[in-house]
Scaffold this motif. Structure first.
Motif, short mmCIF file in Angstrom:
data_model
loop_
_atom_site.label_atom_id
_atom_site.label_comp_id
_atom_site.label_asym_id
_atom_site.label_seq_id
_atom_site.Cartn_x
_atom_site.Cartn_y
_atom_site.Cartn_z
N ASP A 1 49.08 95.53 1.45
CA ASP A 1 48.35 94.88 2.56
C ASP A 1 46.85 95.03 2.39
N LEU A 2 46.42 96.23 2.07
CA LEU A 2 44.99 96.53 1.97
C LEU A 2 44.32 95.76 0.83
N LEU A 3 44.92 95.84 -0.36
CA LEU A 3 44.31 95.22 -1.53
C LEU A 3 44.37 93.70 -1.47
N MET A 4 45.50 93.16 -1.03
CA MET A 4 45.62 91.71 -0.93
C MET A 4 44.62 91.15 0.09
N ASN A 5 44.43 91.87 1.18
CA ASN A 5 43.46 91.42 2.18
C ASN A 5 42.03 91.46 1.63
N SER A 6 41.68 92.56 0.97
CA SER A 6 40.30 92.70 0.52
C SER A 6 39.94 91.74 -0.61
N PHE A 7 40.88 91.50 -1.53
CA PHE A 7 40.55 90.66 -2.68
C PHE A 7 40.78 89.17 -2.43
N SER A 8 41.28 88.84 -1.25
CA SER A 8 41.42 87.41 -0.90
C SER A 8 40.05 86.77 -0.72
N LYS A 9 39.03 87.61 -0.60
CA LYS A 9 37.67 87.11 -0.36
C LYS A 9 36.90 86.87 -1.66
N TYR A 10 37.52 87.21 -2.80
CA TYR A 10 36.80 87.12 -4.07
C TYR A 10 37.46 86.15 -5.06
N LYS A 11 36.71 85.82 -6.11
CA LYS A 11 37.23 85.01 -7.20
C LYS A 11 37.34 85.89 -8.45
N LYS A 12 38.18 85.47 -9.38
CA LYS A 12 38.39 86.25 -10.60
C LYS A 12 37.09 86.48 -11.35
N THR A 13 36.22 85.48 -11.34
CA THR A 13 34.95 85.60 -12.07
C THR A 13 34.06 86.70 -11.48
N GLN A 14 34.21 86.96 -10.19
CA GLN A 14 33.41 88.01 -9.54
C GLN A 14 33.92 89.41 -9.90
N ILE A 15 35.18 89.48 -10.29
CA ILE A 15 35.82 90.76 -10.60
C ILE A 15 35.63 91.15 -12.06
N LYS A 16 35.54 90.16 -12.92
CA LYS A 16 35.51 90.39 -14.37
C LYS A 16 34.44 91.40 -14.77
#
Length: 197
Positions: free
Chosen positions: A133-148
């Motif tokens: 729940d926590l991780l899916m909620n937090s990373f729904s706001k980002y794109k893969k390119t922002q994480i790379k």
């Protein structure tokens, strides 16, 4: 719907999601069926899935993306409400939900790999719905390119979060109450935000 619910009070108890599946057919239900087949969901927790647990995992993600103002502490009722209100969602909305789920799950897997949704600080690490729940909620706001390129830092931050006393306190007692959910989000956001700047 009421008759079906009453019949469920008999000897064979149906799961909440089995009831939702029966009384809220439509485009959202079909999407849940589709996304529940995703390996990361169908294999969640390394247990044999029954009672439509995979579909409920997907539904959790969608329901908890919404404003929690209406959430009064009964997650099952909150999911009921989401399913009822979106049972016949438009094709455009279904497409948006599918894209959001797949993108977010992909980001979580990109960061954590085989240990996704797991507290690796434990002696016997296993996947947890709380971490999902926590991780899916937090990373729904980002794109893969922002994480790379930031995967290792995020992994390290998550391990530190799991060890925090304040975080551990939210995992005892009412783990699904609104205060606990919001507290976990607050603690995680404070650690994640500096990495994502």
């Amino acid at each position: 719907q009421e008759i079906f619910s009453r019949l469920n009070q008999g000897a064979v108890k149906l799961s909440d999601q089995e009831i939702r599946h029966a009384i809220y057919p439509g485009s959202l239900n079909k999407l849940l069926l589709e996304l529940a087949k995703t390996p990361a969901i169908s294999d969640f927790g390394n247990t044999t899935k029954d009672s439509r647990e995979g579909e409920e995992l997907v539904l959790r993600f969608f329901a908890l993306q919404d404003d929690l103002a209406a959430y009064e502490g009964r997650l099952s009722r909150f999911r009921d409400s989401y399913m009822r209100e979106n049972a016949n969602a438009s094709e455009a909305k279904i497409s948006k939900l599918r894209s959001s789920f797949n993108s977010t799950l992909g980001i979580c897997q990109q960061i954590f790999g085989d240990t996704v949704f797991t507290d690796t600080t434990k002696d016997k690490p296993r996947q947890s719905i709380v971490h999902y729940d926590l991780l899916m909620n937090s990373f729904s706001k980002y794109k893969k390119t922002q994480i790379k390129g930031k995967e290792a830092k995020i992994q390290d931050a998550f391990e530190k979060l799991c060890k925090k006393t304040d975080f551990q306190k939210t995992l005892s007692g009412g783990i699904q109450n609104k205060v606990s959910i919001l507290k976990r989000r607050e603690l995680w956001e404070k650690m994640l935000k500096p990495i994502m700047v």
